[in-house]
Design an enzyme around this catalytic site. Structure first.
Site, PDB file in Angstrom:
ATOM      1  N   PRO A 298       0.823  -1.209   0.000  1.00 23.31           N
ATOM      2  CA  PRO A 298       0.000   0.000   0.000  1.00 23.31           C
ATOM      3  C   PRO A 298       0.858   1.260   0.000  1.00 23.31           C
ATOM      4  O   PRO A 298       1.941   1.284   0.612  1.00 23.31           O
ATOM      5  CB  PRO A 298      -0.787  -0.103   1.309  1.00 23.31           C
ATOM      6  CG  PRO A 298      -0.024  -1.053   2.167  1.00 23.31           C
ATOM      7  CD  PRO A 298       0.801  -1.926   1.274  1.00 23.31           C
ATOM      8  N   GLY A 299       0.403   2.272  -0.683  1.00 19.50           N
ATOM      9  CA  GLY A 299       1.100   3.556  -0.678  1.00 19.50           C
ATOM     10  C   GLY A 299       0.140   4.618  -0.168  1.00 19.50           C
ATOM     11  O   GLY A 299       0.181   5.041   0.988  1.00 19.50           O
ATOM     12  N   ARG A 300      -0.797   4.986  -1.046  1.00 15.46           N
ATOM     13  CA  ARG A 300      -1.745   6.062  -0.735  1.00 15.46           C
ATOM     14  C   ARG A 300      -2.434   5.874   0.626  1.00 15.46           C
ATOM     15  O   ARG A 300      -2.487   6.793   1.437  1.00 15.46           O
ATOM     16  CB  ARG A 300      -2.816   6.097  -1.837  1.00 15.46           C
ATOM     17  CG  ARG A 300      -3.746   7.302  -1.743  1.00 15.46           C
ATOM     18  CD  ARG A 300      -4.934   7.142  -2.701  1.00 15.46           C
ATOM     19  NE  ARG A 300      -4.599   6.636  -3.988  1.00 15.46           N
ATOM     20  CZ  ARG A 300      -4.327   7.382  -5.066  1.00 15.46           C
ATOM     21  NH1 ARG A 300      -4.393   8.681  -4.993  1.00 15.46           N
ATOM     22  NH2 ARG A 300      -4.031   6.808  -6.217  1.00 15.46           N
ATOM     23  N   CYS A 367       1.266  29.215 -14.745  1.00 16.75           N
ATOM     24  CA  CYS A 367       0.783  29.843 -15.965  1.00 16.75           C
ATOM     25  C   CYS A 367       0.101  28.844 -16.882  1.00 16.75           C
ATOM     26  O   CYS A 367       0.629  28.495 -17.940  1.00 16.75           O
ATOM     27  CB  CYS A 367       1.935  30.539 -16.665  1.00 16.75           C
ATOM     28  SG  CYS A 367       2.568  31.837 -15.629  1.00 16.75           S
TER      29      CYS A 367
HETATM   30  N1  LLP Z   1       2.451  -1.504  -6.104  1.00 17.18           N
HETATM   31  C1  LLP Z   1       2.595  -1.218  -7.417  1.00 17.18           C
HETATM   32  C2  LLP Z   1       3.220  -2.204  -8.296  1.00 17.18           C
HETATM   33  C3  LLP Z   1       2.142   0.002  -7.916  1.00 17.18           C
HETATM   34  O1  LLP Z   1       2.278   0.264  -9.211  1.00 17.18           O
HETATM   35  C4  LLP Z   1       1.553   0.942  -7.032  1.00 17.18           C
HETATM   36  C5  LLP Z   1       1.086   2.245  -7.533  1.00 17.18           C
HETATM   37  C6  LLP Z   1       1.440   0.609  -5.679  1.00 17.18           C
HETATM   38  C7  LLP Z   1       1.894  -0.633  -5.248  1.00 17.18           C
HETATM   39  C8  LLP Z   1       0.842   1.535  -4.665  1.00 17.18           C
HETATM   40  O2  LLP Z   1      -0.491   1.811  -4.931  1.00 17.18           O
HETATM   41  P1  LLP Z   1      -1.401   2.657  -3.893  1.00 17.18           P
HETATM   42  O3  LLP Z   1      -1.570   1.824  -2.628  1.00 17.18           O
HETATM   43  O4  LLP Z   1      -0.696   3.908  -3.593  1.00 17.18           O
HETATM   44  O5  LLP Z   1      -2.668   2.857  -4.602  1.00 17.18           O
HETATM   45  N2  LLP Z   1       0.044   8.932  -9.216  1.00 17.18           N
HETATM   46  C9  LLP Z   1      -1.249   8.315  -9.070  1.00 17.18           C
HETATM   47  C10 LLP Z   1      -1.162   6.939  -8.475  1.00 17.18           C
HETATM   48  C11 LLP Z   1      -0.271   5.997  -9.278  1.00 17.18           C
HETATM   49  C12 LLP Z   1      -0.112   4.670  -8.632  1.00 17.18           C
HETATM   50  C13 LLP Z   1       0.925   3.877  -9.328  1.00 17.18           C
HETATM   51  N3  LLP Z   1       1.200   2.618  -8.734  1.00 17.18           N
HETATM   52  C14 LLP Z   1      -2.151   9.226  -8.253  1.00 17.18           C
HETATM   53  O6  LLP Z   1      -1.736  10.301  -7.876  1.00 17.18           O
HETATM   54  O7  LLP Z   1      -3.302   8.896  -8.018  1.00 17.18           O
END
Ligand code: LLP
Length: 442
Positions: A298-300, A367
């Site tokens: 998880p990231g977000r 801009c």
């Molecule tokens: N694992 C892989 C292989 C991924 O590609 C990603 C995110 C994650 C984990 C983490 O995903 P999360 O838990 O954060 O949803 N820039 C975009 C989000 C791109 C996510 C890319 N991959 C945004 O601002 O919404």
């Protein structure tokens, strides 16, 4: 479903309130004072919310002993943030030499880190292996060959996962959907066997431990995770029957959504963990497999709600009968998500409690007409000099920020029960030009 709301189901971080001065206060810090002390724009991360959230993840998966929790560094990577996750036992999902370097610079080894990415360079792979990366998730044939060559040269057997596209679609923005067949990521189910054949017969310096998939980001449907695990286990069963290889690891990526606006209704970490464990239970039984180790990334959902951005309101423009714009001292370079994905955010004026609500559009300073941070939001009679707090900016804002218009990147502050410390310094003009080469002959 219970009525209790968990961190990713709230817009505000934990311990958000109006204080006696009428100012917004988060984790014991008055936001107006933070803005004065550190100036704006400013990224702020609340350590208490991050740690409580991480604890929820640990608790939610505690019933599945073989869980490896890793933080997707792409959401927010700085040395101090990495230290917090490391101290809580998390590993990392990294996708570049820069992310690896940030970990090493913070004295974090790579023993719990997976290297992901669809086009890793030779230099990056060498760096990862030299520093004993725990797993590489291999994305394509070129990488398989390259990785084997590098491992052979270093006299190593590298543990790997194979990234597959499971053919699952989820309802999120097209750019952050990743699991569907028409995707640039991973082996599709037709080429997977060919990759395994090569590992078995040719690439002797690779040790295939499991499969990896990631279906998308900002996901609200728990069923997606159930189905993803079913697909991964079905493939693991097929691989066992066809190649006599029993894979004992599975990486299901990240993706759990958070609440940016009150229309968003993400499931909690606990509901999500339950469905993941249910799928593992039911589908390992269905396919007669042992339960694999589970890697999640998880990231977000680990950092987004803990973060917010502070801006100072500047100029305004009224287009008679249409709308009123108010302009901030930041915008698309510190938060590109609204202009990139049409992402929506909630915000409040930090220094005013109750005045007349006014419908405005919050514009950035850059801009471009598209630099609108929030279209149509009711704010308490916003005026120049007011401090605007935009919530849920902890993920994919700092990490996707740029120097567009040569504006300096903001600093980041970590708050915790009344304390505040800079964890990323504001960029300086000297740093902005330090890589410029001014040719003598010009
Ligand atoms: N694992 C892989 C292989 C991924 O590609 C990603 C995110 C994650 C984990 C983490 O995903 P999360 O838990 O954060 O949803 N820039 C975009 C989000 C791109 C996510 C890319 N991959 C945004 O601002 O919404």
């Amino acid at each position: 479903m219970t009525d209790k709301k968990y961190i990713n189901q709230n817009i505000e971080p934990l311990n958000t309130k109006r204080n006696d001065k009428g100012n917004l206060e988060i984790s014991g810090c008055d936001l107006v004072e933070l803005a004065q002390k550190y100036s704006t724009p400013l990224y702020v991360m609340d350590e208490v919310t991050i740690r409580e959230n991480a604890k929820d993840y640990i608790k939610a998966f505690s019933k599945y002993e073989k869980t490896h929790l890793t933080f997707a560094a792409k959401a927010l990577m700085t040395g101090s943030i990495a230290k917090i996750f490391d101290s809580m036992g998390f590993g990392f999902d990294v996708v570049s030499k820069g992310e690896i370097y940030t970990l090493l610079n913070a004295k974090i080894d790579l023993s719990k880190t997976t290297f992901n990415g669809s086009n890793k360079t030779q230099e990056e792979i060498e760096f990862a292996l030299e520093n004993n990366i725990a797993r590489v998730s291999v994305d394509n044939f070129l990488e398989l060959e390259l990785l084997n060559k590098i491992a052979l040269k270093m006299n190593k057997i590298q543990k790997i996962h194979l990234r597959i596209t499971p053919g699952i679609e989820c309802h999120t923005h097209e750019y952050i959907q990743t699991g569907q067949i028409d995707s640039k990521f991973g082996f599709d189910l037709h080429t997977l066997d060919c990759a395994i054949e090569l590992i078995k017969n040719k690439y002797k310096n690779l040790d295939l431990r499991g499969l990896h998939a990631h279906v998308g980001s900002q996901i609200f449907e728990t069923q997606v995770f159930y189905d993803e695990i079913e697909v991964l286990l079905r493939q693991m069963k097929r691989i066992k029957d066809k190649f006599n290889i029993e894979l004992d690891e599975m990486n299901i990526g990240g993706g759990l959504g958070i609440t940016y606006t009150k229309e968003d209704r993400p499931p909690s970490i606990f509901e999500t963990a339950d469905i993941i464990m249910k799928s593992l239970e039911e589908n390992t039984k269905k396919y007669g497999l042992n339960k694999p180790s589970l890697y999640i990334e998880p990231g977000r959902s680990l950092v987004c709600t803990a973060g917010f951005s502070l801006y100072t309101i500047g100029s305004e423009k009224k287009v008679e009968g249409i709308r009123k714009y108010i302009a901030l001292d930041g915008g698309m370079a510190d938060n590109p998500r609204p202009s990139m994905y049409g992402a929506k955010y909630c915000a409040v004026i930090a220094n005013k409690k109750e005045e007349a609500p006014e419908l405005v559009t919050v514009a950035g300073r850059y801009c471009e007409s598209g630099d609108i941070l929030i279209k149509d939001i009711e704010l308490n009679s916003p005026k120049a000099g007011d401090i605007l707090c935009v919530f849920s900016t902890g993920a994919y804002c700092y990490s996707m920020s740029s120097n567009y218009n040569r504006v300096l990147k903001p600093s980041m502050v970590l708050i915790n029960n009344g304390k505040s410390d800079i964890i990323v310094k504001r960029q300086t003009l000297e740093q902005l030009v330090q890589n410029d080469v001014i040719l003598e002959r010009l």
